[in-house]
Design a protein around this motif. Sequence first.
Motif: not given
Lengths: 423, 165
Positions: A164-176
Motif C-alpha cells: 500500500x503506497x500512501x501519497x500525501x502533501x502538496x506539490x511544489x512548483x515544477x514537481x510532477x
Amino acid sequence: MNQPQTMSQKILASRAGLPYVEPGAIVEAGLDMVLANDVSTPMAIRGFKDIGGEHVFDSSRVVLVADHFTPNKDVASALISKEMVEFASAMRLEHRFEGGSSGVSHVLLAEQGLILPGELVVGADSRTVTHGALGAFATGVGASDLAAALVTGRGWFQAPASIRVELGGELGPWIGGMDIALALLRLLGPEGAHYQSLEFFGPLLPRLSMEARMSISNLMVESGAKAALFPVDQVTTDYLRDKAKRSWRSVAPDPEAPYAKTIKLDVTGLESLAARPHRPHDVATARRAGYEPVNQVFIGSCAAARLEDLRVAAQVLAGRQVHPRVRLLVLPPTPRIMLQAVREGLVETFLAAGGVMGPPSCGPCMGGHLGVLAAGEVAVATANRNYRGRMGHPSSRIYLAGPAVAAASAILGRVADPAEVLS
Amino acid sequence: MISGMAWVFGDHISSDAIIPARFLHQRDSRSWAKVVLADLRPEFASQVGFGDFIVAGRNFGCGSSREQAPLAIKTAGVAAVIAHSFSRMFYRNAFNMGLAVFTCPEAAVRVHDGDRLRLDPYSGLIEDVEQQISFQAQPVDPYLTDLVSQGGLLKKIRKQITGHG
C-alpha cells in the motif's frame, strides 16, 4: 463470506473465475487485452505458428504496435514491420499501429481508450505496467507468453502480495509525476516490490493527473513491481469519458484488504529529482545530481513526454536557447500529441530554442535509433531506464528526470533544477 | 547431473547487459548468443562452454521483458543460471522457454568464478567441486515444475490444442 482482497487479487480472481485468490497462488486467467511491439512480435509469431495457431482468440483484443524501431531504421526492422502488418491483416486485427498511426504503445493505447479499469492486460513489453494508472492489472510478459495468449486468450499468473503506497502533501512548483516516481524508486530500491504489486492511496490522488499517474506506474517496474494500480476515481472517469472503446466497471480494493506493508510519501517540499547513472534508484536532487557536461537531452518515451509534460518543458524553454554543446531531441510519443503540440505552439518553442523534433517512436530510449550516444557522452532523458549501454555506447551515461529538469538541463548544459534557469 | 564451470556475475545484471537493445532487430538467437553479456565480460560469449553455469547476485535479469535475454543465455550453451534472486520477468521467461534457473543465495555468495559445479536439476542440489561444499536451491512451485517438464509454455499449449506434443 470471502476474505477481503486487494485490487490486484480482485482483478485476478475475477478473470480466473474464482471468488478469491490467495497471494502466492498460481492461477490461469482470461485476458482483456494483449499487446505486442516490434521487438516481441516476431518471436511471438514464430511461437504462434509453432503451436499450430491459426486464429487469434479475439481480433478486437490484440494490439500490435511497431514503436521501438519506427520509422524503420534499417532493412531488418522494416521486415519486422512488414511481418506485423501482414500478420495483423491475416488475423483481421482491429487495432494495429504502424507508420503514420504509430506511437509509443503505452501512451497510444491509453489515448485510444483500449485499456480500461478492472481489466487484465499483458504486453510483451515491461512498461505495460503503465496502464495500472487506469486501474487495470497490466503487466509485462515475454514472447512465449504472448504467443500462448494470442491463441488462448489466457495466461498464468502468480497472484502477488500488494504494497500500500500512501501519497500525501502538496506539490511544489515544477514537481510532477516523474519526481514522485523517482522518490518512490529511491524509497523502494531495485527489489523493494519484488514479485509484488503496488496500490496507491492517499489525499494527493485527486490532484494527481492521469499523465502523472502514468509516469508513476510506468517507472514502478524498476522496483520489481508486477503491477502498479491507481484507484478508479474522478480523474480516471474524466480521462476515459471521450476515449473508452468498451464499457467498463469500476473495481476497488476491499476495506480490510491485506497489504504486505505500507509505505508513505509526503511530497511537500519535494525538490526536482534526477536518477544518476547507471541505476534508476540512485536518485538525487537535480541541483546536486552531477556536474558533468551534458551532450544530449531526450524528451520522449512512455515515461514522461505526454502533452502535459511537453507543456512543462516548453514553459522552461520559452524564449531561451539550448546550450551549444547539447543536442535537444523532442519526440512526442503519439501523432495526436505531436499535432496538439504543433497547435499549441510547443513545437515552435522547441525549435526556436535550438531543439530537434523527431517522430513518435521509442527512438533513443533503448538505444535503438534517432539519437544514440557515443562513447563517454552524457544524456538527460525523460525516460525510465539508465542502465549501462541502454542508450548507446557502454561508456555513455544517462540521467533520468522529468520534463522540467530535462529542459533546464538542455539550457544549462548540466543536470539542473528548473529554478536555476527561471530565477 | 550437469557439470560445468561457474561464470560469476554481480548484482542487478540487467537484460540490457545480457542482450543490449541495439542487437534486438536481429532475428537469429545465434547472433544474440554471440554478444550475450558482452558489455560486462567481452570474453564470455566466445569462451563459455556447453553446460557451464552463470552464478549471479541479486535481481538477475532486471529491466526489460525481452525473452531474448534467457534465449541468448540458453543458446550460448549455459546449462542453468543460479542466482541470489531473479527479476520477475526474467524468471517467468526462463520457465516459459525452458532455461533452468535456481534461486540459491548461499551459492551466489560462496561460488568463485571458474569453480567447477555439479547440479542435480531435479533436487536443486548444487555442488562446488573445487571448494567441496554443496548448496540446496529453493524449491520451485509445482505449476512451474510441470511447465518445465512439459518442455516450456509453447509445448504445453501445443499439447492442449493438438492433443500431442
